[in-house]
Design an enzyme around this catalytic site. Structure first.
Site, PDB file in Angstrom:
ATOM      1  N   GLU A 273       0.838  -1.210   0.000  1.00 36.14           N
ATOM      2  CA  GLU A 273       0.000   0.000   0.000  1.00 36.14           C
ATOM      3  C   GLU A 273       0.866   1.251   0.000  1.00 36.14           C
ATOM      4  O   GLU A 273       0.828   2.040   0.951  1.00 36.14           O
ATOM      5  CB  GLU A 273      -0.866   0.025   1.267  1.00 36.14           C
ATOM      6  CG  GLU A 273      -1.720  -1.187   1.504  1.00 36.14           C
ATOM      7  CD  GLU A 273      -2.275  -1.216   2.937  1.00 36.14           C
ATOM      8  OE1 GLU A 273      -1.775  -0.483   3.807  1.00 36.14           O
ATOM      9  OE2 GLU A 273      -3.214  -1.984   3.159  1.00 36.14           O
ATOM     10  N   CYS A 343      -1.061  32.595  11.083  1.00 37.57           N
ATOM     11  CA  CYS A 343      -0.766  33.204  12.391  1.00 37.57           C
ATOM     12  C   CYS A 343      -0.256  32.169  13.388  1.00 37.57           C
ATOM     13  O   CYS A 343      -0.833  31.982  14.459  1.00 37.57           O
ATOM     14  CB  CYS A 343      -2.027  33.856  12.927  1.00 37.57           C
ATOM     15  SG  CYS A 343      -3.416  32.707  12.945  1.00 37.57           S
TER      16      CYS A 343
HETATM   17  N1  LLP Z   1      -1.008   1.795   4.727  1.00 36.97           N
HETATM   18  C1  LLP Z   1      -1.348   2.217   5.956  1.00 36.97           C
HETATM   19  C2  LLP Z   1      -2.098   1.327   6.831  1.00 36.97           C
HETATM   20  C3  LLP Z   1      -0.972   3.499   6.387  1.00 36.97           C
HETATM   21  O1  LLP Z   1      -1.293   3.914   7.611  1.00 36.97           O
HETATM   22  C4  LLP Z   1      -0.235   4.339   5.511  1.00 36.97           C
HETATM   23  C5  LLP Z   1       0.140   5.690   5.914  1.00 36.97           C
HETATM   24  C6  LLP Z   1       0.086   3.858   4.233  1.00 36.97           C
HETATM   25  C7  LLP Z   1      -0.308   2.575   3.880  1.00 36.97           C
HETATM   26  C8  LLP Z   1       0.857   4.662   3.239  1.00 36.97           C
HETATM   27  O2  LLP Z   1       2.112   4.984   3.733  1.00 36.97           O
HETATM   28  P1  LLP Z   1       3.232   5.637   2.801  1.00 36.97           P
HETATM   29  O3  LLP Z   1       3.610   4.611   1.751  1.00 36.97           O
HETATM   30  O4  LLP Z   1       2.660   6.861   2.177  1.00 36.97           O
HETATM   31  O5  LLP Z   1       4.334   5.934   3.727  1.00 36.97           O
HETATM   32  N2  LLP Z   1       1.048  12.555   6.913  1.00 36.97           N
HETATM   33  C9  LLP Z   1       2.312  11.887   7.103  1.00 36.97           C
HETATM   34  C10 LLP Z   1       2.254  10.435   6.693  1.00 36.97           C
HETATM   35  C11 LLP Z   1       1.175   9.672   7.392  1.00 36.97           C
HETATM   36  C12 LLP Z   1       1.121   8.234   6.935  1.00 36.97           C
HETATM   37  C13 LLP Z   1      -0.104   7.585   7.421  1.00 36.97           C
HETATM   38  N3  LLP Z   1      -0.257   6.226   7.009  1.00 36.97           N
HETATM   39  C14 LLP Z   1       3.394  12.645   6.371  1.00 36.97           C
HETATM   40  O6  LLP Z   1       3.117  13.710   5.836  1.00 36.97           O
HETATM   41  O7  LLP Z   1       4.562  12.232   6.353  1.00 36.97           O
END
Ligand code: LLP
Length: 414
Positions: A273, A343
């Site tokens: 994912e 702000c």
């Molecule tokens: N699968 C699950 C169960 C997840 O919780 C996440 C991300 C992903 C897949 C995808 O993860 P990725 O491949 O994008 O690392 N807002 C934060 C990142 C939060 C990630 C949340 N879960 C940031 O800006 O770094």
């Protein structure tokens, strides 16, 4: 020219000047390279070779329709984290069997939506949630496909806010409880247990955490097989990191190959994912300089028309994003804090950066903003959600118009 580069002297996306785009659509705006999204995704998919696999792109990273279209055309499937994301995935053309539904705290309505659609797997977070899925399936007279998210108690070695795999984190069920929970689930006619799910964290720069987690779920798989529960897939989550500054991240190809090496003997299909690794580097936020002012210590503040309302990551995680002038600066280099107009003191894109002294009106690009940029944008200080542009096939188009105040107020009663 692919991705973001200086074409001549101007920062460009797939060969199209960001200045041309910003002049046409205004700032702040997100600009995406369709070519880069496709390239990253295709390289990841190819990394699995002929081993059974499915790459479910995590919509949470960026669920703009234009991005989803490229992902789908490149062979990506969908990982949705809410009823809203399931609906957007459907509208982007993903079939129910192309969608896995993940997430802590699914509401009864969301569970019913997923059961009614017949998604590929509902990644359940607890025994209670499996029970609620079974009830929803029973009411509809269908069998729901479920996977159980296990918490492997493994450190992701990432930022604490985006690490999810330790036992004190809210995600999944303790590994030690999983076998009994799945024995119970396997006995329910309304449930078909199709997989195990694990996600250790995001922005991971090494493969060890995912290797350790995979080993743990593989051991559980063998126990389940002794119990007569045969799975279809292992969902190993997302989390592959990217380079924002001077970090080194594994390549999508190495990541996929490592997973295949580990899982091959089991013969189970691999589900992943990824979000950030697909879109992170494929988007920039283009903003205008609205003020340049001196500080008592001799440095300057460079104030942009975009801030934590458009790109929250620096304020929320202290995340590093490179900031580059769109046109090559001619001024003397200055040391500055690049800040937004919101702000809040944390509304800071970059502290103590060196930039050629900008003039008011100059364009700046905040790089690697394709993941968790637009997706986490908000209306703080009544900022409109920014315009978005997709560059693909040598052309650019406005893929999302800038939100207006009327859009914002459309849901309100005075
Ligand atoms: N699968 C699950 C169960 C997840 O919780 C996440 C991300 C992903 C897949 C995808 O993860 P990725 O491949 O994008 O690392 N807002 C934060 C990142 C939060 C990630 C949340 N879960 C940031 O800006 O770094």
């Amino acid at each position: 020219m692919r991705g973001f580069d200086r074409e001549g002297a101007v920062l460009s996306c797939d060969g199209i000047s960001l200045a041309t785009i910003a002049e046409a659509v205004g700032t702040p705006c997100y600009v995406y390279s369709g070519t880069m999204i496709r390239d990253r995704l295709e390289r990841l998919i190819a990394g699995f070779g002929d081993y059974p696999h499915a790459v479910h792109y995590a919509l949470k990273a960026n669920s703009s329709l234009a991005v989803l279209r490229v992902v789908r055309e490149a062979g990506g499937l969908a990982d949705a984290n809410s009823g809203g994301e399931i609906e957007v995935a459907r509208r982007a053309g993903f079939a129910p069997e192309d969608i896995v539904f993940t997430g802590v705290g699914k509401t009864p309505a969301e569970l019913d939506q997923a059961v009614a659609l017949g998604v590929k797997a509902i990644n359940a977070e607890s025994a209670g949630e499996l029970e609620r899925v079974a009830e929803a399936a029973g009411r509809r007279g269908v069998t729901a496909r479920v996977a159980l998210r296990v918490n492997p108690d493994i450190a992701a070695d990432s930022h604490p806010h985006i690490s999810t795999g330790l036992s004190r984190h809210k995600f999944g069920v303790p590994l030690a409880d999983a076998r009994q929970i799945l024995r119970d689930a396997g006995a329910r006619p309304e449930l078909r247990v199709v997989g195990l799910h694990v996600h250790v964290g995001s922005q991971m720069l090494g493969l060890d955490p995912v290797r350790l987690a995979t080993d743990k779920v593989l051991a559980l798989t063998r126990e389940l097989s002794d119990d007569g529960i045969t799975l279809e897939h292992l969902d190993l989550g997302g989390g592959l990191g990217i380079q924002y500054h001077d970090e080194v991240a594994p390549s999508p190809t190495d990541y996929a190959a490592a997973l295949v090496d580990l899982v091959r003997e089991s013969g189970l299909s691999i589900v992943v994912e990824p979000g950030r690794a697909v879109v992170g580097a494929a988007g920039v936020l283009v903003a205008s300089v609205v003020d340049v002012k001196p500080r008592p210590d001799g440095k300057s503040f460079v104030v942009l028309d975009a801030g934590m309302s458009e790109l929250l990551r620096p304020a929320l995680y202290g995340a590093y994003h490179r900031v580059r002038p769109v046109l090559p600066g001619t001024g003397e280099p200055i040391r500055c804090d690049v800040v937004g107009p919101i702000c809040e003191t944390s509304d800071l894109f970059g502290a103590d950066r060196e930039l050629p002294r900008p003039e008011v009106g100059d364009l700046m690009a905040v790089l690697d903003a394709g993941a968790y940029g637009s997706a986490m944008a908000n209306n703080y200080n009544r900022h409109p959600l920014p315009a978005e542009v997709m560059v693909d096939g040598g052309e650019w188009r406005l893929s999302r118009r800038r939100q207006t105040i009327d859009d914002q107020l459309a849901c309100e009663e005075g």
